[in-house]
Write a protein that holds these residues in place. Structure first.
Motif, short mmCIF file in Angstrom:
data_model
loop_
_atom_site.label_atom_id
_atom_site.label_comp_id
_atom_site.label_asym_id
_atom_site.label_seq_id
_atom_site.Cartn_x
_atom_site.Cartn_y
_atom_site.Cartn_z
N GLY A 36 0.81 -1.20 0.00
CA GLY A 36 0.00 0.00 0.00
C GLY A 36 0.85 1.25 0.00
O GLY A 36 2.07 1.23 -0.14
N ALA A 37 0.16 2.38 0.17
CA ALA A 37 0.80 3.69 0.06
C ALA A 37 1.29 4.16 1.42
O ALA A 37 0.71 3.85 2.46
CB ALA A 37 -0.19 4.70 -0.51
N LEU A 38 2.36 4.93 1.40
CA LEU A 38 2.95 5.46 2.61
C LEU A 38 3.42 6.89 2.36
O LEU A 38 4.13 7.15 1.39
CB LEU A 38 4.15 4.60 3.05
CG LEU A 38 5.01 5.17 4.18
CD1 LEU A 38 4.23 5.20 5.49
CD2 LEU A 38 6.30 4.36 4.34
N LEU A 39 3.03 7.80 3.24
CA LEU A 39 3.56 9.15 3.22
C LEU A 39 4.79 9.16 4.11
O LEU A 39 4.69 9.35 5.32
CB LEU A 39 2.51 10.15 3.70
CG LEU A 39 2.90 11.63 3.59
CD1 LEU A 39 3.12 12.02 2.14
CD2 LEU A 39 1.84 12.52 4.22
N ASP A 40 5.94 8.92 3.52
CA ASP A 40 7.17 8.76 4.29
C ASP A 40 7.70 10.09 4.81
O ASP A 40 8.24 10.16 5.92
CB ASP A 40 8.24 8.08 3.42
CG ASP A 40 9.52 7.81 4.18
OD1 ASP A 40 9.45 7.16 5.24
OD2 ASP A 40 10.59 8.27 3.72
N LYS A 41 7.58 11.14 4.03
CA LYS A 41 8.03 12.47 4.44
C LYS A 41 7.00 13.50 3.97
O LYS A 41 6.45 13.39 2.87
CB LYS A 41 9.39 12.83 3.83
CG LYS A 41 10.53 11.87 4.17
CD LYS A 41 11.02 12.09 5.57
CE LYS A 41 12.32 11.31 5.83
NZ LYS A 41 12.21 9.86 5.66
N ALA A 42 6.75 14.50 4.80
CA ALA A 42 5.89 15.63 4.42
C ALA A 42 6.15 16.73 5.44
O ALA A 42 5.58 16.72 6.52
CB ALA A 42 4.42 15.24 4.39
N TYR A 43 7.02 17.68 5.09
CA TYR A 43 7.38 18.71 6.07
C TYR A 43 7.63 20.05 5.41
O TYR A 43 7.86 20.15 4.19
CB TYR A 43 8.61 18.28 6.88
CG TYR A 43 9.87 18.02 6.07
CD1 TYR A 43 10.73 19.05 5.71
CD2 TYR A 43 10.21 16.72 5.70
CE1 TYR A 43 11.89 18.81 5.00
CE2 TYR A 43 11.37 16.46 4.99
CZ TYR A 43 12.20 17.51 4.64
OH TYR A 43 13.35 17.26 3.92
N ILE A 44 7.57 21.08 6.24
CA ILE A 44 7.85 22.47 5.84
C ILE A 44 9.07 22.94 6.63
O ILE A 44 9.17 22.68 7.83
CB ILE A 44 6.65 23.38 6.12
CG1 ILE A 44 5.45 22.95 5.27
CG2 ILE A 44 6.99 24.84 5.87
CD1 ILE A 44 4.16 23.65 5.66
N GLN A 45 9.98 23.64 5.96
CA GLN A 45 11.13 24.25 6.61
C GLN A 45 11.17 25.73 6.28
O GLN A 45 11.02 26.12 5.11
CB GLN A 45 12.44 23.58 6.16
CG GLN A 45 12.61 22.17 6.69
CD GLN A 45 13.92 21.53 6.25
OE1 GLN A 45 14.30 21.61 5.09
NE2 GLN A 45 14.60 20.88 7.19
N TRP A 46 11.38 26.54 7.32
CA TRP A 46 11.46 27.99 7.12
C TRP A 46 12.04 28.63 8.37
O TRP A 46 11.63 28.32 9.49
CB TRP A 46 10.06 28.56 6.85
CG TRP A 46 10.03 30.04 6.63
CD1 TRP A 46 10.50 30.73 5.54
CD2 TRP A 46 9.52 31.03 7.53
NE1 TRP A 46 10.30 32.07 5.70
CE2 TRP A 46 9.69 32.30 6.91
CE3 TRP A 46 8.92 30.97 8.78
CZ2 TRP A 46 9.30 33.49 7.53
CZ3 TRP A 46 8.53 32.15 9.39
CH2 TRP A 46 8.72 33.40 8.76
N ALA A 47 13.01 29.49 8.19
CA ALA A 47 13.62 30.27 9.27
C ALA A 47 14.07 29.38 10.43
O ALA A 47 13.89 29.72 11.59
CB ALA A 47 12.63 31.33 9.76
N GLY A 48 14.63 28.22 10.10
CA GLY A 48 15.13 27.31 11.13
C GLY A 48 14.10 26.33 11.65
O GLY A 48 14.44 25.41 12.41
N ILE A 49 12.82 26.48 11.26
CA ILE A 49 11.75 25.62 11.75
C ILE A 49 11.55 24.45 10.79
O ILE A 49 11.56 24.62 9.57
CB ILE A 49 10.43 26.41 11.88
CG1 ILE A 49 10.58 27.52 12.92
CG2 ILE A 49 9.28 25.48 12.26
CD1 ILE A 49 9.41 28.47 12.96
N THR A 50 11.38 23.25 11.34
CA THR A 50 10.96 22.07 10.58
C THR A 50 9.69 21.54 11.22
O THR A 50 9.66 21.26 12.42
CB THR A 50 12.04 20.97 10.59
OG1 THR A 50 13.26 21.48 10.05
CG2 THR A 50 11.59 19.78 9.76
#
Length: 429
Positions: free
Chosen positions: A132-146
Motif C-alpha cells: 500500500g501507500a505510505l507518506l514517508d516524508k511531508a514537512y515544511i522548513q522555514w527560518a530554522g523551523i521544521t
C-alpha cells in the motif's frame, strides 16, 4: 465601354478604401508571451522555476525491486512451542515506487521549503504483507523551523549504506511527526531542539499499561558538517506513563503507577575518504538507551529462526515501572573500485538487559544480544541505475530459560544464526 470600365474601377477603389479604414479602426492584438521552463541553479541540479513564480521545484523518485532469500526461515511458533512450529517463506520479493517533490522559495527570512516523499510497496513472501501507500516524508522548513513528518533529529547513520537488516536497524532510523528548530552558528555548526511523536518510539507499551501520550519525546542534537565529513551528538527524553492501579493488599483501592522517564544518547562521525576513492566514506556510531530501546534501532521483537525475543521499554513490578537498558555500536563504509563499481561493508552489535525483577516475574524477558554484518557489491552501468547483491549475517543470542508446557519442562533454544541474500535493481531519477 470606357464609361463602364471607369465605373467598375471607381467602385472597387471605394470599397477598398472603406475596408482599409474599418481595418485601421480595429484593436491590435498580440500573441501571449510563451512561458518557457527555466532552469533554477540556486538549489542545485534538477530544479526549475515554476512558471509565473519565483519558486523552484524538483521532481525526483525511485523504482526498486528486491529479491530476497533467508535461511533459516522465521518460525510461527510461540516460545512454548519452539521446535514444533511451521516455517514461514524463505523467499520474498519487494517492489517499491517512490516520488519526491521539493519546492523552495526565497524569502527575507531565508528559504521556504516544502518537501514530500510518497511511496507505494508491493511485497510478497518473507517481505511481509505491508502493501500500500505510505507518506514517508511531508514537512515544511522555514527560518530554522521544521514541521511535519521528517527524519528524527536523533538519527545519524540511519541505514545509509545497508539495504537490509536483521531484527532491527543498525542504529536509529525513524521517520516521525515532529516540530523542531535548528540554529546555525557558521562554519558548519548547528544545534536542534525537536518535539517528536512518542508513539513511533514505544515498544510493547502494553506491558507497562501505557496511559496515553502526555509528553512528546524531546530530542536535542549538536552537529557539524565540513569538508572532511560530519559529526553529531544527540540525546532523547522518552516518557513512560502507566494507568495500572497497584494495591499490594488486594481490594479495590490502590496507588496509580504514574510516570518514569527513559532516555538515550548517541554520538556519531562520518569521514569522507577521497584519498582512497572518490565517494568513499566511513561511518562510526554508538548509542546507549534506558527505557527507550527504539533509539538503538530495535523493533518490538527480534527473531532468528526459532529464537525470538520480545523487546520492551518497561514493565510494572510492585507499582513501579522497571526500565530496560542497552547499547549499540555500528560501523559502515563504502569504497568505489571504479566510478561504476562500489562495495559496502558494515557491522553492528546490540546488547539489551532487563531489570532482574522483570526477569524473575516473567520468563519471556531475558537479556539478549544481536550481531549484524553485511556486505554488498553494486554495479552502476549507467548513471543512477544500480544492480547489486547484498549478503547479510545475523546472530541472536538470548539467555536460556526453562518453560513448563503440559507438565513437561524443557529449555527454549537460546541462539540462532541467520543469513540473508538480497539482489536489488534500483533506478533513481
Amino acid at each position: 465601354m470606357k464609361l463602364v470600365k471607369s465605373l467598375l474601377l471607381g467602385t472597387a477603389a471605394g470599397i477598398a478604401a472603406v475596408a482599409g479604414a474599418q481595418a485601421a479602426d480595429l484593436p491590435v492584438t498580440k500573441a501571449a508571451p510563451v512561458e518557457y521552463v527555466r532552469v533554477c541553479s540556486t538549489y542545485g541540479a534538477g530544479f526549475w522555476y515554476v512558471p509565473g513564480t519565483d519558486s523552484c521545484i524538483q521532481l525526483s523518485g525511485r523504482v526498486r525491486a528486491d529479491y530476497v532469500y533467508i535461511e533459516p526461515r522465521n518460525t510461527n511458533a510461540s516460545p512454548n512451542q519452539a521446535g514444533n512450529g511451521r516455517y514461514k517463506d524463505a523467499t520474498g520479493i519487494k517492489a517499491r515506487a517512490r516520488l519526491n517533490v521539493d519546492v523552495r522559495t526565497p524569502t527575507e527570512w531565508g528559504t521556504l521549503r516544502a518537501y514530500m516523499r510518497f511511496q507505494i510497496d508491493k511485497n510478497t513472501g518473507n517481505q511481509g504483507t505491508s502493501n500500500g501507500a505510505l507518506l514517508d516524508k511531508a514537512y515544511i522548513q522555514w527560518a530554522g523551523i521544521t514541521a511535519g513528518q521528517a527524519q528524527s533529529f536523533f538519527d545519524f547513520y540511519a541505514s545509509d549504506l545497508n539495504w537490509g537488516s536483521f531484527g532491527g536497524a543498525p542504529g536509529s532510523d525513524t521517520s516521525t511527526n515532529l516540530l523542531a528548530y535548528t540554529a546555525t552558528f557558521g562554519s558548519g555548526f548547528s544545534a536542534t531542539i525537536s518535539l517528536e511523536d512518542r508513539g513511533n518510539r514505544e515498544l510493547n507499551s502494553s506491558y507497562y499499561d501505557r496511559a496515553g501520550q502526555r509528553l512528546p519525546d524531546v530530542i536535542a542534537n549538536l552537529r557539524v558538517d565540513q569538508d572532511w565529513g560530519s559529526a553529531q551528538l544527540s540525546g532523547a527524553l522518552h516518557q513512560l506513563n502507566s494507568g495500572t492501579i497497584y494495591n499490594p493488599w488486594g481490594g479495590s483501592w490502590g496507588t496509580r503507577v504514574d510516570t518514569t522517564y527513559g532516555w538515550a544518547i548517541q554520538g556519531g562521525v562520518k569521514f569522507k575518504l577521497p584519498q582512497l576513492g572518490a565517494g568513499d566514506v566511513l561511518w562510526l556510531q554508538a548509542a546507549y538507551a534506558d527505557g527507550a530501546l527504539s533509539y538503538l534501532g530495535l523493533n518490538g521483537s527480534t527473531t532468528a529462526g526459532k529464537v525470538s525475543n520480545t523487546v520492551i521499554d518497561g514493565y510494572v513490578i510492585n507499582g513501579d515501572i522497571k526500565t530496560s537498558s542497552g547499547f549499540n555500536i555500528t560501523a559502515a563504509g563504502v569504497h568505489y573500485w571504479t566510478p561504476s563499481v562500489r562495495s559496502t561493508l558494515w557491522g553492528s552489535y546490540t546488547d539489551v538487559s532487563y531489570n532482574s525483577a522483570v526477569k524473575f516475574s516473567n520468563a519471556l524477558f531475558r537479556d539478549f544480544n544481536m550481531w549484524q554484518a553485511g556486505t554488498a557489491l553494486i554495479w552502476s552501468p549507467v548513471s543512477k541505475f544500480d544492480i547489486g547483491v547484498e549478503v547479510l549475517y545475523g546472530r541472536l543470542e538470548r539467555d536460556r530459560f526453562r518453560v513448563v508446557d503440559f507438565n513437561q519442562p524443557y529449555y527454549v533454544k537460546r541462539n540462532e544464526d541467520q543469513v540473508q541474500t538480497r539482489i536489488r535493481l534500483q533506478r533513481d531519477f
